[in-house]
Design a protein around this motif. Structure first.
Motif, mmCIF file in Angstrom:
data_model
loop_
_atom_site.group_PDB
_atom_site.id
_atom_site.type_symbol
_atom_site.label_atom_id
_atom_site.label_comp_id
_atom_site.label_asym_id
_atom_site.label_seq_id
_atom_site.Cartn_x
_atom_site.Cartn_y
_atom_site.Cartn_z
ATOM 1 N N LYS A 22 0.833 -1.208 0.000
ATOM 2 C CA LYS A 22 0.000 0.000 0.000
ATOM 3 C C LYS A 22 0.868 1.259 0.000
ATOM 4 O O LYS A 22 0.671 2.160 -0.817
ATOM 5 C CB LYS A 22 -0.904 0.018 1.246
ATOM 6 N N ASN A 23 1.827 1.318 0.919
ATOM 7 C CA ASN A 23 2.546 2.580 1.085
ATOM 8 C C ASN A 23 3.539 2.873 -0.037
ATOM 9 O O ASN A 23 4.047 3.984 -0.141
ATOM 10 C CB ASN A 23 3.218 2.629 2.469
ATOM 11 N N SER A 24 3.809 1.860 -0.880
ATOM 12 C CA SER A 24 4.557 2.123 -2.115
ATOM 13 C C SER A 24 3.597 2.584 -3.193
ATOM 14 O O SER A 24 3.821 3.603 -3.842
ATOM 15 C CB SER A 24 5.202 0.832 -2.629
ATOM 16 N N ALA A 25 2.526 1.809 -3.369
ATOM 17 C CA ALA A 25 1.577 2.101 -4.450
ATOM 18 C C ALA A 25 1.033 3.524 -4.329
ATOM 19 O O ALA A 25 0.905 4.226 -5.338
ATOM 20 C CB ALA A 25 0.436 1.089 -4.425
ATOM 21 N N VAL A 26 0.760 3.952 -3.096
ATOM 22 C CA VAL A 26 0.148 5.281 -2.937
ATOM 23 C C VAL A 26 1.127 6.423 -3.235
ATOM 24 O O VAL A 26 0.718 7.569 -3.380
ATOM 25 C CB VAL A 26 -0.477 5.480 -1.530
ATOM 26 N N ALA A 27 2.405 6.094 -3.332
ATOM 27 C CA ALA A 27 3.382 7.115 -3.756
ATOM 28 C C ALA A 27 3.706 6.955 -5.242
ATOM 29 O O ALA A 27 3.964 7.940 -5.935
ATOM 30 C CB ALA A 27 4.652 6.986 -2.922
ATOM 31 N N ARG A 92 -4.272 9.868 3.298
ATOM 32 C CA ARG A 92 -3.064 10.593 3.665
ATOM 33 C C ARG A 92 -2.200 10.904 2.426
ATOM 34 O O ARG A 92 -1.667 11.984 2.260
ATOM 35 C CB ARG A 92 -2.265 9.688 4.615
ATOM 36 N N ALA A 93 -2.079 9.884 1.581
ATOM 37 C CA ALA A 93 -1.109 9.966 0.486
ATOM 38 C C ALA A 93 -1.478 10.987 -0.579
ATOM 39 O O ALA A 93 -0.698 11.234 -1.496
ATOM 40 C CB ALA A 93 -0.937 8.598 -0.154
ATOM 41 N N SER A 94 -2.655 11.643 -0.454
ATOM 42 C CA SER A 94 -2.956 12.704 -1.420
ATOM 43 C C SER A 94 -1.887 13.787 -1.334
ATOM 44 O O SER A 94 -1.672 14.526 -2.289
ATOM 45 C CB SER A 94 -4.355 13.285 -1.163
ATOM 46 N N ASP A 120 -0.559 13.645 15.534
ATOM 47 C CA ASP A 120 -0.595 14.990 14.927
ATOM 48 C C ASP A 120 -0.390 14.940 13.410
ATOM 49 O O ASP A 120 -1.018 15.683 12.675
ATOM 50 C CB ASP A 120 0.502 15.883 15.530
ATOM 51 N N ARG A 121 0.506 14.113 12.956
ATOM 52 C CA ARG A 121 0.785 13.927 11.522
ATOM 53 C C ARG A 121 1.002 15.258 10.786
ATOM 54 O O ARG A 121 0.345 15.567 9.791
ATOM 55 C CB ARG A 121 -0.300 13.084 10.844
ATOM 56 N N LYS A 122 1.945 16.027 11.314
ATOM 57 C CA LYS A 122 2.243 17.326 10.681
ATOM 58 C C LYS A 122 2.938 17.102 9.339
ATOM 59 O O LYS A 122 3.465 16.026 9.071
ATOM 60 C CB LYS A 122 3.167 18.134 11.602
ATOM 61 N N ILE A 123 2.962 18.150 8.498
ATOM 62 C CA ILE A 123 3.697 18.025 7.221
ATOM 63 C C ILE A 123 4.719 19.163 7.076
ATOM 64 O O ILE A 123 5.074 19.557 5.986
ATOM 65 C CB ILE A 123 2.748 17.958 6.000
ATOM 66 N N ASP A 124 5.187 19.659 8.240
ATOM 67 C CA ASP A 124 6.119 20.789 8.188
ATOM 68 C C ASP A 124 7.435 20.448 7.475
ATOM 69 O O ASP A 124 8.022 21.300 6.803
ATOM 70 C CB ASP A 124 6.373 21.350 9.602
ATOM 71 N N TYR A 125 7.907 19.211 7.571
ATOM 72 C CA TYR A 125 9.176 18.871 6.888
ATOM 73 C C TYR A 125 8.980 18.856 5.366
ATOM 74 O O TYR A 125 9.875 19.235 4.622
ATOM 75 C CB TYR A 125 9.717 17.503 7.313
ATOM 76 N N ASP A 159 14.672 16.905 10.574
ATOM 77 C CA ASP A 159 14.903 16.629 11.998
ATOM 78 C C ASP A 159 14.518 15.195 12.330
ATOM 79 O O ASP A 159 15.032 14.597 13.267
ATOM 80 C CB ASP A 159 14.050 17.563 12.869
ATOM 81 N N PHE A 160 13.550 14.664 11.575
ATOM 82 C CA PHE A 160 13.106 13.288 11.779
ATOM 83 C C PHE A 160 13.011 12.639 10.398
ATOM 84 O O PHE A 160 12.590 13.289 9.434
ATOM 85 C CB PHE A 160 11.726 13.289 12.471
ATOM 86 N N ALA A 161 13.409 11.369 10.320
ATOM 87 C CA ALA A 161 13.454 10.697 9.008
ATOM 88 C C ALA A 161 12.043 10.314 8.567
ATOM 89 O O ALA A 161 11.629 9.160 8.669
ATOM 90 C CB ALA A 161 14.358 9.477 9.096
ATOM 91 N N SER A 162 11.317 11.313 8.084
ATOM 92 C CA SER A 162 9.910 11.104 7.698
ATOM 93 C C SER A 162 9.806 10.444 6.324
ATOM 94 O O SER A 162 10.429 10.897 5.357
ATOM 95 C CB SER A 162 9.214 12.471 7.683
ATOM 96 N N VAL A 163 8.977 9.408 6.261
ATOM 97 C CA VAL A 163 8.751 8.698 5.000
ATOM 98 C C VAL A 163 8.119 9.644 3.981
ATOM 99 O O VAL A 163 8.598 9.811 2.859
ATOM 100 C CB VAL A 163 7.813 7.481 5.236
ATOM 101 N N PRO A 302 8.503 -1.759 12.908
ATOM 102 C CA PRO A 302 7.584 -0.795 12.276
ATOM 103 C C PRO A 302 6.372 -0.446 13.127
ATOM 104 O O PRO A 302 5.706 -1.348 13.663
ATOM 105 C CB PRO A 302 7.143 -1.509 10.993
ATOM 106 N N THR A 303 6.092 0.828 13.209
ATOM 107 C CA THR A 303 4.904 1.283 13.936
ATOM 108 C C THR A 303 3.624 0.639 13.373
ATOM 109 O O THR A 303 2.691 0.368 14.116
ATOM 110 C CB THR A 303 4.789 2.829 13.888
ATOM 111 N N ASP A 304 3.618 0.370 12.070
ATOM 112 C CA ASP A 304 2.393 -0.165 11.457
ATOM 113 C C ASP A 304 2.085 -1.596 11.897
ATOM 114 O O ASP A 304 0.991 -2.094 11.647
ATOM 115 C CB ASP A 304 2.502 -0.115 9.923
ATOM 116 N N ASP A 368 -8.864 2.936 13.290
ATOM 117 C CA ASP A 368 -7.943 3.234 12.190
ATOM 118 C C ASP A 368 -7.532 1.912 11.555
ATOM 119 O O ASP A 368 -7.920 0.841 12.033
ATOM 120 C CB ASP A 368 -6.723 4.022 12.698
ATOM 121 N N LEU A 369 -6.749 1.995 10.490
ATOM 122 C CA LEU A 369 -6.421 0.801 9.694
ATOM 123 C C LEU A 369 -5.775 -0.315 10.515
ATOM 124 O O LEU A 369 -6.238 -1.459 10.506
ATOM 125 C CB LEU A 369 -5.485 1.237 8.548
ATOM 126 N N ARG A 370 -4.679 0.006 11.214
ATOM 127 C CA ARG A 370 -3.954 -1.074 11.903
ATOM 128 C C ARG A 370 -4.652 -1.492 13.201
ATOM 129 O O ARG A 370 -4.471 -2.610 13.664
ATOM 130 C CB ARG A 370 -2.508 -0.674 12.165
#
Ligand code: EPU
Length: 417
Positions: A22-27, A92-94, A120-125, A159-163, A302-304, A368-370
């Motif tokens: 999923k997380n590959s396909a959505v990108a 999310r992946a939009s 929170d799922r911020k997108i500041d990075y 600051d954080f290795a965000s996917v 993995p958190t997922d 949620d999903l998981r």
């Protein structure tokens, strides 16, 4: 309302084949719009996230053809336009259309992304990365306008290795002038899959899968194909289930190296798993020891998979501790597991799970999903009948989950109530 109905306690035997990630396909789907010609993406899972991304692509006048698990995307008639909240909030992946449209057309107008409410799922990075490439960003009435006269390569540090931020900046930088480096980049296998796709189109990306990615901008991206890698989180979910209910349960199409953290942990606690190439055979373990997990960025745990793991922990002898460090609200399954007979207390994002406790069927909600995956596992091992609502979250991310589980002997179906 649709619900999942489970009669628990059935052994699982036979074969489950893992779908594309999923997380590959959505990108990969948003990445395809950067191409100046036609692309084909193979092994795309049939999940609602895929359909929602296709809806977005079609509003951009991009031609999409779907045939089973293959998507063909042609951007010849591409026309940039506003992506409204009705579409962007479905997943999310939009947010990958921010990087992709900025990279392609230097202009994006998009409403806020949606996705699971797990923190929170911020997108500041992401935004910091776009700005470093020369973009200006305004947010009006929940709508981002991101634009640039020119995109120029730059040195970026997260600051954080965000996917999400790593992929988004890669998408924005692929056609920028000059060289971009992403430092403290995320290293997840999905990032390598996206970089490979872009390189297949003629992009010049090196270092994907390490913490420093270098992108040398190019002017044109040509015709290309890519195959979505197997879903390591889907595989992990069925592996966890197999340790509880498997009877020669064969999981096919895994990449063992993507599952090292999970398999090592399961090995430590006495699970019965044999890996053979891209397949894995699991049998239920009669006695599992309590264990501890801290979620981390890849290649850490993995958190997922943390939420599905909490269900497994209820079946281990002793006190297990699970610490969630990536998100600040990813414990939505706990109260429902307790309502089924689990003995779990939480403090912030740490769960203390006392086992082994029998579980009993109940009416529960997938927040949620998981969390949904964790409750499906609980329902399958529980005595009696479990009804899960909120199943739209589950169907967003697990391809044909009802069919796959039914095929190996589970008593699970979707009902209207
Ligand atoms: N973060 C920020 N600012 C940012 C970006 C992230 O503070 O600009 C924080 C987030 O708030 C979060 C943490 O960093 O606390 C992790 O976020 P990350 O950006 O790595 O995650 P993501 O890109 O939003 C993807 C997956 C998630 C998966 C994570 C971590 C997609 C669409 N989603 O999310 O998948 O948990 O990476 O591996 O690829 C799931 O599949 O259930 C799921 C939630």
């Amino acid at each position: 309302m649709q619900k999942i109905l489970i009669h628990g306690g059935k052994k699982l035997t036979g074969t489950i084949t893992i779908s594309g990630a999923k997380n590959s396909a959505v990108a990969l789907i948003p990445a395809a719009i950067l191409c100046d010609e036609e692309t084909k993406i193979y092994n795309v899972p049939e999940i609602s996230d895929r359909d929602n991304l296709i809806n977005i692509i079609e509003t951009l006048n991009v031609e999409v053809k779907t045939s089973n698990d293959t998507i063909t995307i042609n951007t010849k008639k591409f026309k940039n336009t506003y992506i409204p909240e009705t579409l962007s909030s479905k997943l999310r992946a939009s947010y990958y259309f921010m990087g992709a449209l900025l990279g392609k057309d230097k202009y994006v107008e998009i409403s806020l992304p949606g996705g699971c409410k797990i923190g929170d799922r911020k997108i500041d990075y992401h935004l910091k990365g776009f700005k470093a490439l020369g973009a200006t960003i305004t947010l009006e009435d929940n709508k981002y306008i991101i634009k640039a006269d020119k995109l120029i390569g730059n040195k970026i540090y997260f600051d954080f290795a965000s996917v999400g931020a790593t992929i988004n900046v890669m998408l924005a930088a692929v056609k920028a002038k000059g060289i971009t480096t992403i430092n403290n980049a995320a290293k997840e296998p999905e990032i390598v899959n996206v970089a490979t796709f872009l390189n297949n189109m003629g992009a010049k990306i090196t270092g994907a899968g390490t913490s420093k990615i270098t992108i040398e901008g190019v002017n044109y991206l040509h015709k290309a194909i890519i195959e979505v890698i197997p879903d390591r989180i889907e595989a992990g979910t069925y592996i966890i289930l197999g340790t509880l209910l498997g009877e020669n349960l064969l999981i096919k199409n895994i990449i063992k190296d993507h599952l090292t953290a999970l398999l090592s942990k399961l090995n430590e606690i006495g699970a019965s798993i044999e890996v053979n190439g891209n397949n894995l055979l699991i049998n239920k373990s009669e006695k599992l020891k309590a264990f501890n997990i801290t979620t981390l960025i890849y290649p850490g745990f993995p958190t997922d998979l943390a939420q599905p793991m909490t269900t497994l922990m209820t079946q281990c002898e002793g006190i297990s501790i699970l610490e969630e460090t990536i998100y600040n609200n990813r414990m939505g399954q706990i109260k429902y597991l307790n309502s089924m007979g689990a003995d779990i207390t939480t403090k912030n994002q740490i769960a203390f799970i006392k086992g082994k406790t029998p579980l009993y069927g109940n009416d529960v909600v997938a927040s949620d999903l998981r969390a949904g995956a964790s409750l499906i596992i609980a329902g399958l091992i529980a005595n009696g009948v479990t009804k899960i609502s909120g199943i739209e979250h589950i169907l967003r991310g697990y391809e044909h989950i009802i069919e796959k589980l039914t095929q190996v002997g589970a008593d699970i179906n979707i009902i209207e109530e």
